[in-house]
Design an enzyme around this catalytic site. Structure first.
Site, PDB file in Angstrom:
ATOM      1  N   GLU A 167      88.154 171.206  16.332  1.00  0.00           N
ATOM      2  CA  GLU A 167      88.587 170.450  15.154  1.00  0.00           C
ATOM      3  C   GLU A 167      89.556 171.201  14.238  1.00  0.00           C
ATOM      4  OE1 GLU A 167      85.075 168.954  13.213  1.00  0.00           O
ATOM      5  OE2 GLU A 167      84.636 167.606  14.867  1.00  0.00           O
ATOM      6  N   GLU A 351      82.438 164.814  20.707  1.00  0.00           N
ATOM      7  CA  GLU A 351      81.363 164.714  19.713  1.00  0.00           C
ATOM      8  C   GLU A 351      81.296 163.297  19.175  1.00  0.00           C
ATOM      9  OE1 GLU A 351      81.318 167.402  16.324  1.00  0.00           O
ATOM     10  OE2 GLU A 351      81.851 169.089  17.626  1.00  0.00           O
TER      11      GLU A 351
HETATM   12  C1  FCB Z   1      81.805 168.004  13.307  1.00  0.00           C
HETATM   13  C2  FCB Z   1      81.545 169.447  13.659  1.00  0.00           C
HETATM   14  C3  FCB Z   1      80.112 169.771  13.964  1.00  0.00           C
HETATM   15  C4  FCB Z   1      79.162 169.011  13.079  1.00  0.00           C
HETATM   16  C5  FCB Z   1      79.504 167.542  13.094  1.00  0.00           C
HETATM   17  C6  FCB Z   1      78.569 166.690  12.286  1.00  0.00           C
HETATM   18  O1  FCB Z   1      82.901 167.923  12.480  1.00  0.00           O
HETATM   19  O2  FCB Z   1      82.317 169.828  14.764  1.00  0.00           O
HETATM   20  O3  FCB Z   1      79.952 171.160  13.865  1.00  0.00           O
HETATM   21  O4  FCB Z   1      79.193 169.543  11.822  1.00  0.00           O
HETATM   22  O5  FCB Z   1      80.792 167.362  12.607  1.00  0.00           O
END
Ligand code: FCB
Length: 442
Positions: A167, A351
């Site tokens: 990210e 994610e």
């Molecule tokens: C993302 C992150 C992870 C976690 C989630 C909820 O941005 O990569 O570490 O904090 O959000």
């Protein structure tokens, strides 16, 4: 939608994700101090000033956690390697215990038939490098390349995939412009430099890993849908600026070799000299693109300096994070990434998941909200696949409750409940439901 594996194409991978600082326990095994330790020790930055010194104590409970992962039935596990655990000073002498730990992790996954998907950097910058300016420093790409060589020199022969930086928006904008994450700066010049150096570092790490003969290398980008607060031209423009800074800057840099004009408007005067010369490094060819998706933001224009927008409260149901649940944008982002940025690359959702105020009552955690969230987002994945997207897998954030950065241990994202006093793990109802659906016969 309820689903089974057979609703997805042959070979579609289901995974779970975590990150080093959020679960390992950085007080152990010779890891060095990170900028998250100093950020957390500064009053007002993190809920209850909590840090990752113990976290889930995954460092000492590796086998138990890998067994839980295996029983969940996932094909692949996305973890990260802590720079400060591998090189406590950020440069120079590696910590043998740290390298041994990642070695055991990778072997433990392979023994259990789970593919190891490594992320090199998920935010725990070694403090000595933070002291030198961290991501603002133009030497970061070289230091990051050395770290990459050290850790991948050890595990790169056995990982299934690798990505350099989790990210880039969070590393750059959230941490240097908004000040919400370490190092907690609110400085546009630091932001522009960090955003650029993160991408150069990404490219250098890809070069290093190619040099080691590694394959299946990608990038992981977090995306947030920008929804104009109303249909006024001002709100539409504000949402476009939000989208440029959040989504297009990083995908555009890596895949198109350019930054969007709407972001350059504010950032260009602060970028390092001759920033355009770095695009050949930034655009190193990748084998896949990873998208992290959680929510959308409702954006209005705001009088005042660039970027002249503000987030306003939206009307949709929200998770424990206060994030609106908006699965349709996951579909939109998959299609847009395929169309505009990476037309020939496999896409993974690296994610997706929700925080919920889960409670352990008589040994049981009932979290139907989480299952509904997952189902709704997987339905959008299926829709994208039917519409031709080359979507190859989905990783749930997260395997277990963990250190949610500035929000400490309060926000529970896990399929497994963790009692942060006793460190006891308890699979939630969502874990059991997924495990049933993921069982190969399912
Ligand atoms: C993302 C992150 C992870 C976690 C989630 C909820 O941005 O990569 O570490 O904090 O959000």
């Amino acid at each position: 939608m309820s689903w089974t594996r057979s609703d997805f194409p042959e070979g579609f991978l289901f995974g779970a994700a975590t990150s080093a600082y959020q679960i390992e326990g950085h007080g152990q095994g010779g890891a060095g101090l990170t900028h998250w330790d100093s950020f957390a020790a500064t009053p007002g930055n993190v809920v209850r000033a909590e840090d990752g010194a113990t976290a889930c104590d995954h460092y000492n409970r590796l086998d138990e956690d890998l067994d839980l992962l295996k029983n969940l039935g996932v094909d692949v596990y996305r973890f990260s390697t802590s720079w400060a655990r591998v090189m406590p000073e950020g440069r120079g002498r590696p910590n043998p215990e740290g390298l041994d730990f990642y070695d055991r992790l990778v072997d433990g996954l392979l023994e259990r038939g789970i593919k190891p998907a490594a992320t090199l950097y998920h935010w725990e910058l070694p403090q000595p490098l933070a002291d030198l300016g961290g991501w603002r420093n133009s030497d970061m790409p070289n230091w990051f390349a050395d770290f990459t060589k050290t850790v991948m020199g050890r595990i790169g022969d056995r990982v299934w995939s690798a990505a350099p930086i989790n990210e880039p928006w969070c590393v750059g904008w959230l941490s240097h412009f908004m000040g919400h994450h370490a190092p907690g700066l609110r400085d546009i010049r630091a932001t522009a430099r960090a955003m650029h150096h993160v991408l150069v570092s990404h490219g250098r790490a890809i070069e290093v890993m190619r040099g080691l003969g590694m394959t299946n290398l990608g990038g992981v980008f977090n995306l947030e849908w920008a929804h104009p607060a109303d249909d006024s031209a001002a709100a539409v423009d504000a949402a476009a600026r939000y989208d440029a800074i959040y989504n297009q800057f990083f995908l555009g840099g890596v895949f198109l070799g350019q930054y969007p004009d709407l972001a350059l408007e504010g950032l260009e005067p602060h970028l390092p000299r001759r920033w355009q010369d770095d695009f050949p490094t930034i655009t190193q060819p990748l084998d896949w693109v990873g998208l992290n998706y959680y929510t959308r933001k409702v954006i209005a224009s705001q009088a005042g300096p660039w970027p002249s927008y503000e987030e306003i409260d939206g009307p949709l149901p929200k998770t424990q994070m206060g994030w609106e649940i908006h699965p349709e944008a996951l579909y939109e982002f998959i299609m847009r990434t395929a169309r505009e940025f990476a037309p020939n690359l496999p896409i993974y959702i690296t994610e997706n998941g929700m925080a919920n105020a889960d409670q352990l009552i008589d040994g049981v955690v009932n979290d139907p909200e989480r299952l509904a969230y997952i189902d709704a987002h997987l339905a959008q994945c299926k829709r994208a696949i039917s519409d031709g997207a080359d979507l190859r897998g989905y990783f749930l954030w997260s395997l277990m409750d963990n250190y949610e950065w500035a929000l400490g241990y309060e926000k529970r994202f896990g399929l497994i409940h963790v009692d942060f006093e006793t460190l006891q793990r308890c699979p939630k109802a969502s874990y059991h439901a997924l495990s049933k659906r993921l069982s190969k016969s399912g």
